[in-house]
Enzyme design. Structure first.
Site, PDB file in Angstrom:
ATOM      1  N   GLY A  40       5.355   6.588  30.464  1.00  0.00           N
ATOM      2  CA  GLY A  40       6.121   6.251  31.971  1.00  0.00           C
ATOM      3  C   GLY A  40       5.430   5.463  32.829  1.00  0.00           C
ATOM      4  O   GLY A  40       5.876   4.666  33.634  1.00  0.00           O
ATOM      5  N   ALA A  41       4.189   5.554  32.987  1.00  0.00           N
ATOM      6  CA  ALA A  41       3.304   4.521  33.733  1.00  0.00           C
ATOM      7  C   ALA A  41       2.695   3.279  32.886  1.00  0.00           C
ATOM      8  O   ALA A  41       1.847   2.468  33.226  1.00  0.00           O
ATOM      9  CB  ALA A  41       2.072   5.351  34.253  1.00  0.00           C
ATOM     10  N   ALA A  52       8.340  13.706  33.597  1.00  0.00           N
ATOM     11  CA  ALA A  52       7.429  14.440  34.444  1.00  0.00           C
ATOM     12  C   ALA A  52       6.113  14.992  33.709  1.00  0.00           C
ATOM     13  O   ALA A  52       5.200  14.272  33.922  1.00  0.00           O
ATOM     14  CB  ALA A  52       8.316  15.399  35.314  1.00  0.00           C
ATOM     15  N   ASP A  74      15.764  20.896  45.150  1.00  0.00           N
ATOM     16  CA  ASP A  74      14.485  20.501  45.390  1.00  0.00           C
ATOM     17  C   ASP A  74      14.354  21.436  46.560  1.00  0.00           C
ATOM     18  O   ASP A  74      14.754  21.040  47.572  1.00  0.00           O
ATOM     19  CB  ASP A  74      14.210  18.974  45.693  1.00  0.00           C
ATOM     20  CG  ASP A  74      12.665  18.844  46.172  1.00  0.00           C
ATOM     21  OD1 ASP A  74      11.992  19.707  46.504  1.00  0.00           O
ATOM     22  OD2 ASP A  74      12.173  17.712  45.853  1.00  0.00           O
ATOM     23  N   ASP A 116       9.311  11.888  27.514  1.00  0.00           N
ATOM     24  CA  ASP A 116       8.394  11.123  27.469  1.00  0.00           C
ATOM     25  C   ASP A 116       6.882  11.995  27.717  1.00  0.00           C
ATOM     26  O   ASP A 116       5.767  11.439  27.403  1.00  0.00           O
ATOM     27  CB  ASP A 116       8.351  10.114  28.761  1.00  0.00           C
ATOM     28  CG  ASP A 116       7.154   9.115  29.034  1.00  0.00           C
ATOM     29  OD1 ASP A 116       6.607   8.782  27.913  1.00  0.00           O
ATOM     30  OD2 ASP A 116       6.452   9.054  29.998  1.00  0.00           O
ATOM     31  N   HIS A 156       4.408   9.469  26.297  1.00  0.00           N
ATOM     32  CA  HIS A 156       3.719   9.408  27.822  1.00  0.00           C
ATOM     33  C   HIS A 156       3.464   8.066  28.278  1.00  0.00           C
ATOM     34  O   HIS A 156       2.522   7.648  28.664  1.00  0.00           O
ATOM     35  CB  HIS A 156       2.446  10.236  27.821  1.00  0.00           C
ATOM     36  CG  HIS A 156       2.341  10.951  29.250  1.00  0.00           C
ATOM     37  ND1 HIS A 156       1.605  12.071  29.488  1.00  0.00           N
ATOM     38  CD2 HIS A 156       2.203  10.264  30.638  1.00  0.00           C
ATOM     39  CE1 HIS A 156       1.439  12.158  30.759  1.00  0.00           C
ATOM     40  NE2 HIS A 156       1.932  11.097  31.334  1.00  0.00           N
ATOM     41  N   GLU A 201       0.019  17.147  23.972  1.00  0.00           N
ATOM     42  CA  GLU A 201       0.128  15.705  23.507  1.00  0.00           C
ATOM     43  C   GLU A 201      -1.156  15.374  22.780  1.00  0.00           C
ATOM     44  O   GLU A 201      -2.478  15.612  23.479  1.00  0.00           O
ATOM     45  CB  GLU A 201       0.362  14.826  25.043  1.00  0.00           C
ATOM     46  CG  GLU A 201       1.334  15.194  25.670  1.00  0.00           C
ATOM     47  CD  GLU A 201       1.575  14.570  26.931  1.00  0.00           C
ATOM     48  OE1 GLU A 201       0.862  13.554  27.301  1.00  0.00           O
ATOM     49  OE2 GLU A 201       2.755  14.539  27.675  1.00  0.00           O
TER      50      GLU A 201
HETATM   51  N1  LIG Z   1       5.520   9.831  32.473  1.00  0.00           N
HETATM   52  C1  LIG Z   1       4.431   9.447  33.323  1.00  0.00           C
HETATM   53  O1  LIG Z   1       3.898   8.572  32.698  1.00  0.00           O
HETATM   54  C2  LIG Z   1       4.369   9.949  34.580  1.00  0.00           C
HETATM   55  C3  LIG Z   1       4.892  11.089  35.060  1.00  0.00           C
HETATM   56  N2  LIG Z   1       4.630  11.418  36.515  1.00  0.00           N
HETATM   57  C4  LIG Z   1       5.012  13.032  37.006  1.00  0.00           C
HETATM   58  O2  LIG Z   1       6.148  12.913  37.827  1.00  0.00           O
HETATM   59  C5  LIG Z   1       5.875  13.724  38.441  1.00  0.00           C
HETATM   60  C6  LIG Z   1       6.494  13.663  39.943  1.00  0.00           C
HETATM   61  O3  LIG Z   1       5.995  12.645  40.633  1.00  0.00           O
HETATM   62  P1  LIG Z   1       6.341  12.085  42.003  1.00  0.00           P
HETATM   63  O4  LIG Z   1       7.783  12.052  42.135  1.00  0.00           O
HETATM   64  O5  LIG Z   1       5.398  10.965  42.466  1.00  0.00           O
HETATM   65  O6  LIG Z   1       5.946  13.550  42.830  1.00  0.00           O
HETATM   66  P2  LIG Z   1       6.248  13.827  44.568  1.00  0.00           P
HETATM   67  O7  LIG Z   1       5.518  14.810  44.706  1.00  0.00           O
HETATM   68  O8  LIG Z   1       6.754  12.669  45.048  1.00  0.00           O
HETATM   69  O9  LIG Z   1       7.834  14.653  44.038  1.00  0.00           O
HETATM   70  C7  LIG Z   1       7.927  16.014  43.409  1.00  0.00           C
HETATM   71  C8  LIG Z   1       8.946  16.539  44.010  1.00  0.00           C
HETATM   72  O10 LIG Z   1       9.227  17.871  43.232  1.00  0.00           O
HETATM   73  C9  LIG Z   1       9.762  18.692  44.273  1.00  0.00           C
HETATM   74  N3  LIG Z   1       9.502  20.201  43.754  1.00  0.00           N
HETATM   75  C10 LIG Z   1       8.282  20.737  43.729  1.00  0.00           C
HETATM   76  N4  LIG Z   1       8.626  22.186  43.169  1.00  0.00           N
HETATM   77  C11 LIG Z   1       9.971  22.092  42.958  1.00  0.00           C
HETATM   78  C12 LIG Z   1      10.698  23.210  42.200  1.00  0.00           C
HETATM   79  N5  LIG Z   1      10.283  24.295  41.935  1.00  0.00           N
HETATM   80  N6  LIG Z   1      12.108  22.751  42.091  1.00  0.00           N
HETATM   81  C13 LIG Z   1      12.464  21.583  42.318  1.00  0.00           C
HETATM   82  N7  LIG Z   1      11.732  20.556  43.105  1.00  0.00           N
HETATM   83  C14 LIG Z   1      10.437  20.828  43.214  1.00  0.00           C
HETATM   84  C15 LIG Z   1       8.772  18.568  45.533  1.00  0.00           C
HETATM   85  O11 LIG Z   1       9.442  18.900  46.736  1.00  0.00           O
HETATM   86  C16 LIG Z   1       8.742  17.095  45.570  1.00  0.00           C
HETATM   87  O12 LIG Z   1       9.943  16.416  46.426  1.00  0.00           O
HETATM   88  C17 LIG Z   1       4.273  13.949  38.793  1.00  0.00           C
HETATM   89  O13 LIG Z   1       4.035  15.188  39.176  1.00  0.00           O
HETATM   90  C18 LIG Z   1       3.934  13.787  37.404  1.00  0.00           C
HETATM   91  O14 LIG Z   1       3.475  14.836  36.632  1.00  0.00           O
HETATM   92  C19 LIG Z   1       4.224  10.743  37.344  1.00  0.00           C
HETATM   93  C20 LIG Z   1       3.794   9.501  36.989  1.00  0.00           C
HETATM   94  C21 LIG Z   1       3.657   8.934  35.681  1.00  0.00           C
HETATM   95  O1  LIG Z   2      -0.815   6.440  32.451  1.00  0.00           O
HETATM   96  C1  LIG Z   2      -1.194   7.727  32.804  1.00  0.00           C
HETATM   97  O2  LIG Z   2      -2.380   7.906  32.594  1.00  0.00           O
HETATM   98  C2  LIG Z   2      -0.094   8.858  32.847  1.00  0.00           C
HETATM   99  C3  LIG Z   2       0.667   8.710  34.157  1.00  0.00           C
HETATM  100  C4  LIG Z   2       0.939   9.997  34.803  1.00  0.00           C
HETATM  101  O3  LIG Z   2       1.493  10.800  33.923  1.00  0.00           O
HETATM  102  C5  LIG Z   2       0.824  10.333  36.122  1.00  0.00           C
HETATM  103  O4  LIG Z   2       0.607   9.229  36.747  1.00  0.00           O
HETATM  104  O5  LIG Z   2       0.970  11.302  36.548  1.00  0.00           O
END
Ligand SMILES: NC(=O)C1=CN([C@@H]2O[C@H](COP(=O)(O)OP(=O)(O)OC[C@H]3O[C@@H](n4cnc5c(N)ncnc54)[C@H](O)[C@@H]3O)[C@@H](O)[C@H]2O)C=CC1
Ligand SMILES: O=C(O)CCC(=O)C(=O)O
Length: 312
Positions: free
Chosen positions: A281-282, A231, A171, A256, A279, A261
């Protein structure tokens, strides 16, 4: 004076939108196609979305009254934040609402790749009892590579440390306190792939992370790597991943999220060793409640003139 219109474009808990309806004119267009969204948005002062609705320049141009886009979740890749700022529209997300749920699903997928729970269950349901067919590997002593040690990545790292896994991370913005809390060791992206038995992806989808794990990166992978992506699709190149799985260089993948999608034409669908979830995750009651509540609060704050919490 008529109440401001709040347009709910993606599904949110009904009791939360009902609360808003006491003070605003709440209209629903969940499941609407693009044309229906563009027809509904011109009157809206607020737009409530999750990840499915794309809020781009076209939507913003069609919405002259819009004051706030509230995203009931974390990722903002479906919202053109820069265009919204130019239009003077506040964008608010719910950055902590669902990270525990995503981390827990991720750990479940890491376990499900190590122990073939899903095919074993399908086999028993089909009337078989083939214990020798479902040998797995222990996680203890394995190395997990956490790509992106942010909110989700950190929770995943801590949970997998409890399985006695060694944790590496890549990171570029990693903070020392996150390394201390997780016991993770920071390495280059190449080393992360070369040393990890499991790679788990937790970076946002941006112009710089699109295709971050592609053919070249997968060529570095330790033989037998198992990859988890909760992610965003688009960060891992699906064609390169499918090829690595077909050639046996990777042992499995759990996804996921997909570039498109639903992923109707993804090369990963139907491949042995691939776990695919829609999808989710949440997708827990707790995460949906928190995300919906934060989004509704943001709408209320902006429309009633209070100071909005900025998007994180
Ligand atoms: N599957 C789902 O339902 C969900 C998916 N997500 C995804 O998870 C992602 C991450 O969420 P959080 O951890 O809350 O975000 P966050 O912003 O807290 O963490 C993201 C991390 O990635 C790092 N990063 C950015 N560019 C990078 C690179 N090129 N190489 C390595 N690290 C890098 C950042 O420095 C940061 O530490 C969200 O952006 C979202 O897309 C989030 C919630 C639900
Ligand atoms: O439940 C959702 O809307 C997707 C969650 C998600 O991917 C996010 O919070 O980034």
């Amino acid at each position: 004076m008529p109440s401001p219109i709040v347009l709910v474009a993606d599904p949110l808990p009904a009791h939360l939108t009902a609360e808003l309806a006491a003070d605003f004119d709440v209209r629903h267009c969940t499941g609407a196609d693009r044309a229906q969204l563009l027809a509904a948005v011109p009157e809206a002062s607020a737009l409530l979305v999750r990840s499915a609705t794309r809020v781009d320049q076209e939507v913003l141009d069609a919405a002259p009254r819009l004051r706030v886009v509230a995203r009931a979740g974390v990722g903002l890749d479906n919202v053109d934040v820069a265009a919204a700022a130019r239009a003077g529209v506040v964008v608010a997300n719910a950055p902590y609402s669902n990270v525990v749920s995503v981390a827990e699903l991720t750990v479940g997928l890491v376990v499900a790749l190590a122990r073939p729970v899903l095919p074993a269950s399908a086999s028993v349901h089909a009337g078989h009892w083939r214990r020798a067919d479902f040998q797995g590997v222990e996680l203890a002593g394995n190395t997990v590579g956490v790509l992106g040690l942010g909110k989700v990545g950190e929770l995943v790292a801590v949970r997998l440390r409890a399985f006695d896994m060694r944790v590496l991370t890549h990171d570029p913005h990693v903070r020392d306190d996150a390394l201390e809390r997780t016991g993770a060791q920071a390495v280059s992206l190449e080393e992360l792939l070369r040393q990890s038995d499991v790679l788990t992806v937790h970076v946002p989808l941006t112009d710089t992370t699109r295709g971050l794990i592609g053919e070249r990166e997968l060529s570095w992978a330790k033989p037998g790597l198992r990859l988890v992506n909760t992610a965003r699709g688009g960060i891992v190149d699906e064609f390169a991943l499918a090829q690595a799985l077909k050639e046996g260089r990777l042992a499995g993948a759990a996804l996921d999220v997909f570039e498109f999608e639903p992923p109707l034409s993804s090369p990963l669908l139907g491949l042995p060793g691939v776990i695919a979830t829609p999808h989710i995750g949440a997708g827990t009651a707790q995460a949906q409640e928190r995300a919906g509540r934060e989004a509704v609060r943001a709408v209320r704050q902006v429309l009633t003139g209070g100071a909005p919490d900025p998007a994180a």
